[in-house]
Design an enzyme around this catalytic site. Structure first.
Site, mmCIF file in Angstrom:
data_model
loop_
_atom_site.group_PDB
_atom_site.id
_atom_site.type_symbol
_atom_site.label_atom_id
_atom_site.label_comp_id
_atom_site.label_asym_id
_atom_site.label_seq_id
_atom_site.Cartn_x
_atom_site.Cartn_y
_atom_site.Cartn_z
ATOM 1 N N CYS A 76 0.840 -1.201 0.000
ATOM 2 C CA CYS A 76 0.000 0.000 0.000
ATOM 3 C C CYS A 76 0.877 1.254 0.000
ATOM 4 O O CYS A 76 1.738 1.421 0.875
ATOM 5 C CB CYS A 76 -0.922 0.004 1.212
ATOM 6 S SG CYS A 76 -1.982 1.475 1.288
ATOM 7 N N LYS A 116 1.663 -9.553 -0.760
ATOM 8 C CA LYS A 116 1.742 -8.671 -1.914
ATOM 9 C C LYS A 116 2.758 -7.577 -1.624
ATOM 10 O O LYS A 116 2.728 -6.958 -0.556
ATOM 11 C CB LYS A 116 0.386 -8.046 -2.251
ATOM 12 C CG LYS A 116 0.417 -7.255 -3.563
ATOM 13 C CD LYS A 116 -0.926 -6.652 -3.921
ATOM 14 C CE LYS A 116 -0.790 -5.935 -5.278
ATOM 15 N NZ LYS A 116 -1.996 -5.133 -5.584
ATOM 16 N N GLY A 148 -6.394 -5.298 -11.089
ATOM 17 C CA GLY A 148 -7.261 -4.440 -10.291
ATOM 18 C C GLY A 148 -8.006 -3.462 -11.170
ATOM 19 O O GLY A 148 -9.144 -3.699 -11.589
#
EC number: 1.3.1.-
Length: 327
Positions: free
Chosen positions: A98, A139, A223
């Site tokens: 993130c 991830k 995504g």
């Protein structure tokens, strides 16, 4: 060949996961991150972001949903992973990618890519905390500022015992700006043995094929590409089945299928959010769809100033009627 639906904070929520996985081609989803900072979270925190836990850990179409955790304390992440599994999570994913400033300031997400030893400690703790049959995945991006620790980070995640690593082929600093550096995933594959999944800049079947060629990955995570074209995974699956069906996946061919999805999405959001926030969610998705659908751009311009959810529903229903009559 597997296509994974990427987690996107504040975007790919329960409702969108249900809609997108209702189309063929998706193998697995990952939830928006569950932030772990200072305690074992209550069950409600998990059910809020992963309602699928009450549905066998899968979407209504039967696609598995892994619960993603974000934090920096190995022990806290471990006990929260245990809770997620106890509640029905079919797998646990760890967020080391993130790029949000607020998240990074709290030592979460991509900022941990500066600390390979912390990555290994987190993965090790979570892997040891949950049953061996429950997959633990992670991830990561290629780095925080640069890619100098990319290989070391991948090796740390592998050493911790992760079963799969999703690699967003950009650094935190690079954000979401093209290109995605798929060639770096191929470099990582030379240094680790765990399965790698390529992520970033897959918007079309051609992108998917080039990503596979350059990265060497059989599997991809998508995504924004699936938000822009909800039928992309289905098209990829058709390609692998040897079907020459490109004409079935043009914007003109799929738009009549998409409009009912928009209506279902709007109705579900209307049931879930306060009225003043509903219009924003619909417009957020329309903004993504504009990349692939000129029809979405035209409709967005029509309703961009409208905030009344009831008026938006009437506009969507009229759009459906107009779309149906055009075919």
């Amino acid at each position: 060949m597997h296509v994974y639906l990427a987690p996107m904070e504040g975007v790919v929520d329960y409702t969108l996961r249900q809609l997108l996985t209702a189309q063929p081609g998706l193998h697995q989803c990952v939830t928006e991150f569950v932030r772990v900072s200072d305690r074992l979270l209550p069950k409600s925190s998990f059910y809020r972001l992963a309602p699928e836990l009450a549905e066998g850990g899968k979407t209504l179409s039967g696609v598995p949903v892994f619960v993603q955790l974000l934090g920096s304390d190995p022990d806290l992440l471990a006990v929260n992973a245990q809770r997620a599994v106890e509640l029905g999570a079919l797998g646990v994913d760890l967020n080391f990618g993130c790029p949000a400033k607020t998240v990074n300031k709290s030592r979460g997400g991509a900022v941990l890519l500066k600390e390979p030893e912390t990555l290994q400690a987190i993965v090790t703790a979570v892997r040891q905390a949950v049953p061996a049959a429950v997959p633990v995945t992670a991830k990561m991006r290629l780095g925080y500022i640069d890619k100098s620790l990319a290989i070391e980070n991948a090796q740390a995640i592998e050493a911790g015992g992760a079963q799969r690593l999703f690699v967003h082929a950009r650094t935190k600093l690079e954000g979401y700006k093209p290109p995605a550096h798929w060639e770096w995933i191929a470099r990582l594959a030379q240094e680790v043995k765990l399965p790698l999944v390529a992520n970033g800049e897959v918007w079309s079947l051609d992108d998917y094929l080039r990503c596979q060629q350059v990265s060497g990955c059989v599997e991809v995570m998508i995504g924004r590409g699936l938000l822009a074209n909800p039928f992309l995974a289905e098209q990829i699956a058709a390609y692998h089945q040897g079907h020459a069906l490109a004409h079935l996946f043009t914007p003109e061919a799929t738009w009549p299928r998409l409009v009912p999805m928009l209506i279902r999405y709007h109705k579900q959001v209307f049931m879930s959010l306060s009225e003043r926030h509903v219009h924003g969610r619909l417009k957020q998705w329309l903004a993504q769809l504009q990349r692939h659908y000129p029809q979405a751009e035209a409709f967005f311009q029509q309703v961009r100033k409208e905030k009344d959810p009831h008026a938006l529903l009437r506009a969507l229903e009229q759009l459906q009627s107009d779309s149906a009559s055009a075919f």
